[in-house]
Motif scaffolding. Structure first.
Motif, PDB file in Angstrom:
ATOM      1  N   ALA A 111    -117.100  59.569 -30.792  1.00  0.00           N
ATOM      2  CA  ALA A 111    -116.399  58.327 -30.477  1.00  0.00           C
ATOM      3  C   ALA A 111    -117.335  57.123 -30.601  1.00  0.00           C
ATOM      4  O   ALA A 111    -118.556  57.247 -30.468  1.00  0.00           O
ATOM      5  CB  ALA A 111    -115.827  58.401 -29.056  1.00  0.00           C
ATOM      6  N   ALA A 112    -116.755  55.967 -30.841  1.00  0.00           N
ATOM      7  CA  ALA A 112    -117.514  54.720 -30.941  1.00  0.00           C
ATOM      8  C   ALA A 112    -118.304  54.507 -29.651  1.00  0.00           C
ATOM      9  O   ALA A 112    -117.837  54.846 -28.559  1.00  0.00           O
ATOM     10  CB  ALA A 112    -116.573  53.544 -31.187  1.00  0.00           C
ATOM     11  N   THR A 161    -113.851  68.602 -41.325  1.00  0.00           N
ATOM     12  CA  THR A 161    -113.896  67.144 -41.459  1.00  0.00           C
ATOM     13  C   THR A 161    -114.600  66.535 -40.253  1.00  0.00           C
ATOM     14  O   THR A 161    -114.257  66.840 -39.114  1.00  0.00           O
ATOM     15  CB  THR A 161    -112.467  66.568 -41.567  1.00  0.00           C
ATOM     16  N   GLY A 162    -115.562  65.680 -40.527  1.00  0.00           N
ATOM     17  CA  GLY A 162    -116.266  64.979 -39.461  1.00  0.00           C
ATOM     18  C   GLY A 162    -115.950  63.504 -39.522  1.00  0.00           C
ATOM     19  O   GLY A 162    -115.885  62.918 -40.609  1.00  0.00           O
ATOM     20  N   THR A 163    -115.740  62.905 -38.352  1.00  0.00           N
ATOM     21  CA  THR A 163    -115.503  61.464 -38.262  1.00  0.00           C
ATOM     22  C   THR A 163    -116.508  60.899 -37.271  1.00  0.00           C
ATOM     23  O   THR A 163    -116.461  61.225 -36.085  1.00  0.00           O
ATOM     24  CB  THR A 163    -114.066  61.158 -37.814  1.00  0.00           C
ATOM     25  N   ILE A 164    -117.400  60.080 -37.770  1.00  0.00           N
ATOM     26  CA  ILE A 164    -118.466  59.519 -36.946  1.00  0.00           C
ATOM     27  C   ILE A 164    -118.178  58.041 -36.715  1.00  0.00           C
ATOM     28  O   ILE A 164    -118.294  57.223 -37.622  1.00  0.00           O
ATOM     29  CB  ILE A 164    -119.850  59.697 -37.623  1.00  0.00           C
ATOM     30  N   ASP A 165    -117.796  57.704 -35.492  1.00  0.00           N
ATOM     31  CA  ASP A 165    -117.611  56.309 -35.084  1.00  0.00           C
ATOM     32  C   ASP A 165    -118.775  55.864 -34.212  1.00  0.00           C
ATOM     33  O   ASP A 165    -118.975  54.684 -34.000  1.00  0.00           O
ATOM     34  CB  ASP A 165    -116.288  56.145 -34.326  1.00  0.00           C
ATOM     35  N   GLY A 166    -119.521  56.828 -33.680  1.00  0.00           N
ATOM     36  CA  GLY A 166    -120.688  56.555 -32.854  1.00  0.00           C
ATOM     37  C   GLY A 166    -121.952  56.876 -33.621  1.00  0.00           C
ATOM     38  O   GLY A 166    -122.022  56.669 -34.832  1.00  0.00           O
ATOM     39  N   ILE A 167    -122.926  57.418 -32.904  1.00  0.00           N
ATOM     40  CA  ILE A 167    -124.221  57.700 -33.511  1.00  0.00           C
ATOM     41  C   ILE A 167    -124.550  59.185 -33.369  1.00  0.00           C
ATOM     42  O   ILE A 167    -124.369  59.770 -32.303  1.00  0.00           O
ATOM     43  CB  ILE A 167    -125.327  56.858 -32.846  1.00  0.00           C
ATOM     44  N   VAL A 168    -125.045  59.760 -34.455  1.00  0.00           N
ATOM     45  CA  VAL A 168    -125.564  61.126 -34.428  1.00  0.00           C
ATOM     46  C   VAL A 168    -127.058  61.026 -34.695  1.00  0.00           C
ATOM     47  O   VAL A 168    -127.484  60.537 -35.744  1.00  0.00           O
ATOM     48  CB  VAL A 168    -124.903  62.023 -35.499  1.00  0.00           C
ATOM     49  N   LEU A 169    -127.853  61.453 -33.721  1.00  0.00           N
ATOM     50  CA  LEU A 169    -129.297  61.539 -33.894  1.00  0.00           C
ATOM     51  C   LEU A 169    -129.601  62.988 -34.211  1.00  0.00           C
ATOM     52  O   LEU A 169    -129.217  63.885 -33.456  1.00  0.00           O
ATOM     53  CB  LEU A 169    -130.036  61.121 -32.621  1.00  0.00           C
ATOM     54  N   ILE A 174    -116.908  61.497 -42.722  1.00  0.00           N
ATOM     55  CA  ILE A 174    -116.542  60.076 -42.758  1.00  0.00           C
ATOM     56  C   ILE A 174    -117.401  59.357 -41.720  1.00  0.00           C
ATOM     57  O   ILE A 174    -117.307  59.642 -40.527  1.00  0.00           O
ATOM     58  CB  ILE A 174    -115.044  59.884 -42.425  1.00  0.00           C
ATOM     59  N   VAL A 175    -118.240  58.455 -42.192  1.00  0.00           N
ATOM     60  CA  VAL A 175    -119.057  57.647 -41.295  1.00  0.00           C
ATOM     61  C   VAL A 175    -118.470  56.245 -41.341  1.00  0.00           C
ATOM     62  O   VAL A 175    -118.616  55.527 -42.333  1.00  0.00           O
ATOM     63  CB  VAL A 175    -120.544  57.650 -41.707  1.00  0.00           C
ATOM     64  N   ASN A 176    -117.769  55.885 -40.295  1.00  0.00           N
ATOM     65  CA  ASN A 176    -117.111  54.578 -40.224  1.00  0.00           C
ATOM     66  C   ASN A 176    -118.136  53.473 -39.974  1.00  0.00           C
ATOM     67  O   ASN A 176    -119.291  53.764 -39.635  1.00  0.00           O
ATOM     68  CB  ASN A 176    -116.020  54.608 -39.150  1.00  0.00           C
ATOM     69  N   PRO A 177    -117.746  52.200 -40.134  1.00  0.00           N
ATOM     70  CA  PRO A 177    -118.704  51.093 -39.993  1.00  0.00           C
ATOM     71  C   PRO A 177    -119.469  51.092 -38.660  1.00  0.00           C
ATOM     72  O   PRO A 177    -120.609  50.624 -38.616  1.00  0.00           O
ATOM     73  CB  PRO A 177    -117.830  49.843 -40.126  1.00  0.00           C
ATOM     74  N   THR A 178    -118.883  51.623 -37.594  1.00  0.00           N
ATOM     75  CA  THR A 178    -119.588  51.661 -36.305  1.00  0.00           C
ATOM     76  C   THR A 178    -120.457  52.905 -36.175  1.00  0.00           C
ATOM     77  O   THR A 178    -121.175  53.054 -35.203  1.00  0.00           O
ATOM     78  CB  THR A 178    -118.581  51.642 -35.136  1.00  0.00           C
TER      79      THR A 178
END
Length: 184
Positions: free
Chosen positions: A121-122, A142-150, A167-171
């Motif tokens: 989540a964002a 399917t992956g949706t990245i709205d936050g950060i993955v370290l 999918i890495v969204n703008p956020t």
């Protein structure tokens, strides 16, 4: 009369034998459907309960009680003040993160695999691995990245593998915090 009875039995017997392949096909189809349905029905949704980290392998840390098993969906929906430790090599159907958390492997190099959906989540951070407990990650769905993955890969290669769609969204952002700027 006796001849007609024998003829009728012969016709009935032939009819039964002619239906057998169709009946067998339907029976096989039914068994396959039941087995596939049973596999999906056994998958559970497990939600991480504490907000203070803890061992993945402790049954009481999950709701409903019990450690996630292969094929389960996992939800971590609260910020953690400490690491979630002892993450085993496991394949999950889904992993949904809507709280900051660090997932530390039980043994450095364990692999966390997600077959359907992975989402962050964002404004949330999911850290995969720590310096001493690195974690390899494989996404087959399917992956949706709205936050950060370290992704702490360290000096020994640990892979972040995508065999599906990411999918890495703008956020969103994915990176290894230990890499020197400009090294990639």
């Amino acid at each position: 009369m006796h001849t007609k009875q024998i003829e009728m039995r012969t016709i009935e017997t032939l009819t039964r034998h002619q239906r057998t392949p169709l009946q067998l096909s339907l029976l096989i189809l039914l068994v396959i459907t039941v087995l596939l349905g049973a596999t999906a029905a056994n998958a559970a949704i497990k939600t991480w309960s504490p907000t203070t980290g803890g061992a993945w392998t402790t049954a009481a840390n999950w709701s409903p009680t019990g450690v996630p098993a292969r094929g389960d969906a996992v939800i971590i929906d609260s910020d953690q003040s400490a690491n979630i430790t002892a993450v085993p090599t496991i394949t999950l159907s889904d992993l949904t993160i809507s709280g900051d958390c660090v997932l530390a492997a039980a043994v450095s190099g364990n692999t966390l695999t997600v077959t359907n959906s992975y989402s962050i989540a964002a404004d949330d951070i999911n850290t995969l691995g720590t310096t001493a407990r690195r974690l390899a990650f494989t996404l087959n769905g399917t992956g949706t990245i709205d936050g950060i993955v370290l992704f702490d890969a360290g000096t020994t290669p640990r892979n972040f593998t995508v065999n599906g769609t990411l999918i890495v969204n703008p956020t969103g952002r994915i990176y290894d915090p230990n890499l020197t700027a400009g090294s990639v």
